[in-house]
Design a protein around this motif. Structure first.
Motif, short mmCIF file in Angstrom:
data_model
loop_
_atom_site.label_atom_id
_atom_site.label_comp_id
_atom_site.label_asym_id
_atom_site.label_seq_id
_atom_site.Cartn_x
_atom_site.Cartn_y
_atom_site.Cartn_z
N GLN A 180 29.52 43.94 38.63
CA GLN A 180 29.57 43.49 40.01
C GLN A 180 29.11 42.03 40.14
OE1 GLN A 180 27.09 46.38 41.97
NE2 GLN A 180 28.75 47.86 42.23
N GLU B 172 38.17 43.86 44.02
CA GLU B 172 37.84 44.88 45.01
C GLU B 172 38.32 44.45 46.40
OE1 GLU B 172 34.00 47.48 46.69
OE2 GLU B 172 33.74 46.00 45.08
N GLN B 173 38.80 45.42 47.16
CA GLN B 173 39.33 45.14 48.49
C GLN B 173 38.24 45.34 49.54
OE1 GLN B 173 42.84 47.39 49.37
NE2 GLN B 173 43.57 45.94 50.89
N PHE B 174 38.26 44.48 50.56
CA PHE B 174 37.36 44.63 51.70
C PHE B 174 38.07 44.05 52.92
CE2 PHE B 174 36.51 40.42 50.04
CZ PHE B 174 36.29 39.63 51.15
N TYR C 28 33.48 45.21 55.66
CA TYR C 28 33.43 46.59 55.16
C TYR C 28 34.20 46.66 53.85
CZ TYR C 28 32.24 47.53 60.04
OH TYR C 28 31.65 47.52 61.29
N ARG C 29 33.79 47.60 53.00
CA ARG C 29 34.53 47.86 51.77
C ARG C 29 35.81 48.63 52.09
NH1 ARG C 29 31.14 47.00 47.37
NH2 ARG C 29 28.90 47.13 47.85
N GLY C 30 36.75 48.56 51.14
CA GLY C 30 37.95 49.37 51.24
C GLY C 30 39.05 48.73 52.08
N LEU D 263 30.20 43.08 44.90
CA LEU D 263 31.63 43.36 44.89
C LEU D 263 32.14 43.26 43.46
CD1 LEU D 263 33.07 41.43 48.00
CD2 LEU D 263 32.85 43.91 47.72
N CYS E 49 25.50 40.72 48.73
CA CYS E 49 26.23 41.99 48.62
C CYS E 49 26.84 42.07 47.23
CB CYS E 49 27.31 42.09 49.69
SG CYS E 49 26.69 41.96 51.39
N GLN F 241 30.22 52.15 53.92
CA GLN F 241 31.18 51.10 53.58
C GLN F 241 30.82 49.75 54.17
OE1 GLN F 241 33.79 51.78 51.41
NE2 GLN F 241 32.61 53.66 51.25
N LEU G 74 29.11 46.21 54.73
CA LEU G 74 28.54 45.21 53.86
C LEU G 74 27.61 44.25 54.59
CD1 LEU G 74 31.76 44.34 51.80
CD2 LEU G 74 29.72 45.48 50.93
#
Length: 1002
Positions: A717, A770-772, A827-829, A766, A764, A849, A851
């Motif tokens: 990460q 990774e998508q956010f 937010y994540r995802g 990531l 944070c 989710q 951040l």
């Protein structure tokens, strides 16, 4: 590794200062022998020469001024016959001196002795059975006047390479003392003077007892400090008469071929031909059957003859720094070979016949193009191999890219495109295209038959088709070149700009519509006249040659070594860490397999911080893969370095753990008890039949598998921070960005003149790729919709080397009037699709989710739909009250000018929160005066509802912060204010009331 350019030869004992000569004269007994010891005292007999050895003086006195009583010829006889003088051979351990060379050997200056005899009209003639001389030899020129012959010539050794042009002295010596030269066994000549060398070569055939001969260049230097080259180009055929020659050194000359006369030397055992111009060896070189040492270093050899294998006595062969591309199979016939030097050639493979070199102990193949070590060498257990600077395990080298033409070559048209120019035309003449951002396309002449229009576009990386392997990092935006189906007649060079990366390799990958494949890549700097930044350095480019257009991008990854393993076995050495080796024994597979090895270096300090064990140490992480993926039939030997700070002699083996990683399930299993883990001083060795990930740990913790899994996830990460900035001239224009924390400060400083906003978010975590998404909340929305923006939510994909930036225009939600104090949450995802819109839009932590969230303010609009830009003004303040202390706005301004760097401590003592102080510091990071003023006025505005005593609280905070000077100044201001207040009361007549009240109290 040191290499000797000469074979050591025994050194004869030279005539020294203590050499003693015995001369017996007629009429004397043995007890009356004249004992002559050279004392080397200077001679001052009126001659201009610098010195005369005392031996010469005594000799002259004995032979010229003899005692009449003891002389049979009388004092007038200046010349003695052979019968009158008898030379007695000295003892065995003293050097032998002949009568004819006595003067030349012992006198430090032959020319001075000659001048002495000529000045006294005496001519000395000493003769023996071995040599004769009619006159005293003078070596000036070619040698300097101060040169002592005894330093150059002994009975068996003559050294003429210590004075420039010294080779010219050999013919002079041969003309004067040929008998003594015939007994020479060791001769050294310099070859920097062509006439001198030619003259010396004519004498060589007469020196039939020579055992060692050196005719070398680079013995002297010019005025610039550069060595003088040897000028020898060949040897006369008569050199073949030197039948006793054992050692021959012809280094640093201009030999273009091996002189044929050398092939007739029957006992030659050491031959040095270093740094000549040999391009080939004669096919009958095998005739040198006595050769044990052969050095051909620094020539131009492109191949070796098959007859080289006939040199059965050869023990050392040095053919480094040549142009060899392959070795003959006959090299395996050199059964006595102990050392073989092959470094700095162009060898691509080694012959299997080398497995027959059972005596070989040292093989140097440094700096070649060898990609696979033959298995036959594994049968030589005592062999040491230097394999540095070889592409072991890598695929074959691709053909070289077409060179970038310069001004002197064929002129190719240059085409510089702008950001809005996404198409261009290329004719059969070729073109060099420069794209915005630093990319370059080089179309060579003749790559197209007709003029063709081509297109380019820089894409945003999308997860659905940009697929990175584990541990890969994206370095550039995908570059699409179209039309995809077009085929070029000549390879076109595509150069993609990339950001700098450390200890990793950079490759260009190509997308064929289904998957990405890696292309052979060359790294270079862009053209000097083209930079992606004004006045900046040219971009770093990753270049590849292609015959068709597609999508291209630059990727950074750990160095990948690969090889093909056959049933015969193989050896794979990591180029990133030579301490990592994989040894495949014979019959470990029935079919050829493709093996890939990656080595990841891991920071020990990070591991210690993550696992909480200060004693933890880790080795490099091994990532092994194969195609096809089936178990091996025989165990594969794996060698890895021990963790830093751990040695095999002191290690506690109970703390060593070998972990097996499953890249698909992302799990780690301790397999220490399942394998045989052997520990040497520096390495750990184990055997496996299945390829996966392997990691060696040294730790005192027990539940190792769970700890390693958590540590590995955290190491992958990136620590990131989010930025939300508004353009100062247009607050509706908002820039959102996500960057690694080490890049944030620089980025904020570069944007501070044009953008403003809250300080960056907290840290944070990531992953790469990774998508956010970011959501505008609490009354804010995005003005226009786009594919990556839905209902006020923006979709991002994080790449550590990319900018991860989007800029949008925002507006108030429908029904919102006046200024809006909203926020942006990350937010994540992916953007949520299964949540109701009203729920998703108001979504904010606590959320698994979520951040981070940053505030965002949008000013109100006026009647002309323009934002009302509020200038920051400090309202008039009257801090405190007249009874307890009173400070005006002017007083606060005066105090703020003196606080300077103590503002933060004072703010804490005034009761301001850390968050408030951080916000103030970020907002006024470039203006200390405004920062201090904002802190004071922010506190002062909050005192309006805090009751009386504000001035006293400020004084107490200053005292606590160590600023007693400011505290005393405020007390003086307050005291003056109280006095003025009392005076004002007295003027309005309230003083008496206060006096009557005081009297009543008394």
């Amino acid at each position: 590794m040191e290499r000797s350019s000469e074979e050591e030869a025994p050194t004869d004992e030279e005539d020294g200062d203590q050499a003693t000569c015995l001369i017996r004269t007629p009429g004397r007994s043995e007890d009356e022998e004249v004992k002559v010891t050279p004392a080397c005292k200077p001679f001052t007999g009126g001659v201009p020469e610098p010195s005369m050895d005392i031996l010469a003086l005594r000799l002259c006195r004995e032979l010229v001024h003899q005692d009449p009583e003891k002389s049979e010829t009388g004092p007038t006889s200046g010349v003695m016959s052979e019968s009158q003088t008898e030379v007695v051979e000295p003892e065995r351990d003293a050097p032998s001196v002949s009568s004819s060379s006595l003067v030349e050997t012992c006198s430090p200056s032959p020319s001075s002795l000659s001048s002495y005899f000529s000045s006294t009209h005496h001519h000395l003639d000493l003769s023996s059975s071995s040599s004769s001389s009619s006159s005293v030899l003078s070596l000036t020129p070619p040698l300097p006047p101060s040169v002592e012959l005894s330093a150059l010539l002994t009975d068996t050794k003559l050294t003429l390479d210590v004075y420039q042009g010294g080779a010219a002295a050999l013919p002079l010596l041969w003309g004067s003392v040929p008998g003594q030269l015939r007994g020479l066994q060791y001769l050294r000549l310099g070859s920097e003077d062509q006439p001198a060398v030619d003259a010396a070569l004519e004498v060589l055939p007469h020196l039939t007892e020579l055992r060692s001969l050196a005719v070398r260049g680079h013995c002297f230097y010019d005025s610039h400090g550069d060595p003088l080259p040897g000028l020898l180009t060949t040897l006369p055929t008569s050199v073949s008469s030197l039948s006793d020659l054992v050692h021959l050194d012809l280094s640093f000359n201009r030999l273009s071929c091996l002189p044929s006369c050398l092939l007739s030397l029957p006992v030659l055992s050491s031959l040095l031909l270093c740094n000549n111009r040999l391009s080939a060896l004669p096919p009958d070189i095998g005739q040198l059957s006595s050769l044990t040492y052969l050095s051909l270093l620094g020539n131009e050899l492109v191949s070796l003859p098959q007859s080289l294998g006939q040199l059965q006595a050869l023990q050392t062969l040095d053919i480094s720094h040549n142009l060899l591309q392959q070795l003959p199979d006959e090299i395996g016939s050199l059964e006595g070979l102990v050392k073989l030097e092959l470094s700095h050639n162009k060898l691509k493979q080694l012959p299997e016949s080398m497995g027959s070199l059972l005596a070989l102990r040292e093989l140097v193949i440094y700096s070649n193009d060898i990609r696979l070590i033959p298995h036959c060498l594994n049968k030589l257990p005592l062999l040491k191999i230097d394999v540095r600077d070889n592409p072991l395990g890598r695929p074959p080298t691709p053909p070289p890219l077409p060179p970038v033409p310069n001004q002197a070559e064929t002129k190719v048209q240059e085409l510089h495109l702008g950001f809005n120019q996404h198409s261009f035309c290329v004719s059969s003449a070729g073109c060099h295209v420069f794209l915005p951002g630093g990319a370059e396309l080089l179309f060579p002449p003749g790559c197209l038959v007709t003029t063709t229009r081509l297109k380019w576009v820089e894409k945003r990386p999308e997860r659905k088709w940009v697929r990175l392997e584990e541990h890969d990092t994206l370095l550039s935006h995908p570059l699409e070149l179209s039309p995809h189906g077009i085929t070029f007649l000549k390879p076109v060079e595509v150069c993609v700009p990339y950001h700098r990366t450390k200890r990793r390799e950079v490759v260009v990958q190509k997308f064929d519509g289904k998957s990405w494949s890696t292309l052979p890549t060359v790294l270079r700097r862009g053209s000097e006249g083209h930079s992606s930044h004004p006045d900046g350095r040219p971009a770093r480019l990753a270049c590849c040659s292609v015959s068709q257009f597609s999508w291209f991008m630059a990727v950074s990854r750990p160095v990948k070594d690969s090889c093909s393993v056959t049933p015969a076995g193989a050896l794979l050495v990591s180029s990133a860490d030579p301490g990592v080796k994989l040894q495949f024994p014979p019959d470990s597979t029935l079919q050829t397999r493709s093996i890939t090895l990656q080595v990841l270096q891991v920071s020990v300090s990070e591991v210690q911080a993550l696992c909480g064990d200060p004693q933890a140490r880790v080795s490099p992480l091994l990532c092994l893969s194969q195609t096809p993926s089936i178990d091996f039939l025989q165990p594969i030997k794996v060698q890895i370095p021990l963790p830093p700070g751990v040695t095999g002699h002191t290690v506690d083996t109970s703390c060593l753990h070998l972990l097996h990683g499953d890249p698909t399930a992302q799990t780690w299993t301790d397999i220490t008890s399942q394998v045989s883990l052997d520990v040497t001083h520096l390495y750990a060795i184990f055997y496996i039949t299945h390829f996966s990930w392997y990691w060696l740990w040294y730790t005192t913790q027990r539940c190792v598998g769970g700890v390693v899994r958590k540590v590995y996830q955290r190491l992958k990460q990136f620590k990131v921070q989010f930025l939300v900035l508004q353009r100062k001239t247009d607050p509706s224009q908002v820039m959102l960005q996500c960057l690694p924390s080490n890049k944030v400060e620089c980025r904020v400083q570069s944007l501070s003149e044009r953008y403003d906003g809250p300080q960056p978010s907290d840290l944070c975590d990531l992953l790469e790729g990774e998508q956010f998404f970011a959501g505008f909340e609490k009354g804010l929305d995005v003005s226009t919709e786009s594919p990556d923006c839905v209902a006020g939510r923006l979709c991002f994909v994080f790449y550590s080397s990319m900018k991860n930036l989007k800029e949008v225009y925002i507006c108030p939600d429908q029904g919102q009037k006046g200024p809006v104090r909203g926020q942006v949450s990350f937010y994540r995802g992916e953007i949520p699709s299964n949540l109701p819109e009203e729920v998703a839009r108001k979504r904010k932590g606590p959320d698994s989710q979520w951040l981070s969230t940053l505030p965002l303010r949008l000013p109100a609009l006026n009647s002309e739909n323009n934002f009302i830009m509020e200038e920051h003004q400090y309202p008039p303040l009257n801090l405190g009250d007249p009874e307890s202390g009173y400070l005006t706005e002017a007083n606060l301004l005066s105090i703020s000018l003196q606080i300077a760097k103590d503002w933060r401590v004072i703010g804490i003592n005034l009761g301001l929160s850390y968050q408030e102080l951080d916000r103030i510091q970020f907002k006024y990071r470039d203006n200390l005066g405004a920062l201090v003023l904002e802190m004071l006025f922010h506190w002062a505005r909050g005192q309006s509802s805090a009751g009386p005593g504000a001035a006293s609280r400020l004084v107490a905070a200053l005292m606590e912060s160590g600023r007693t000077d400011l505290a005393e100044e405020i007390e003086n201001i307050v005291s003056i204010g109280r006095r003025k207040y009392s005076e004002s009361l007295r003027r309005v007549g309230l003083e008496e009331g206060s006096s009557s009240l005081a009297e009543a109290q008394q």
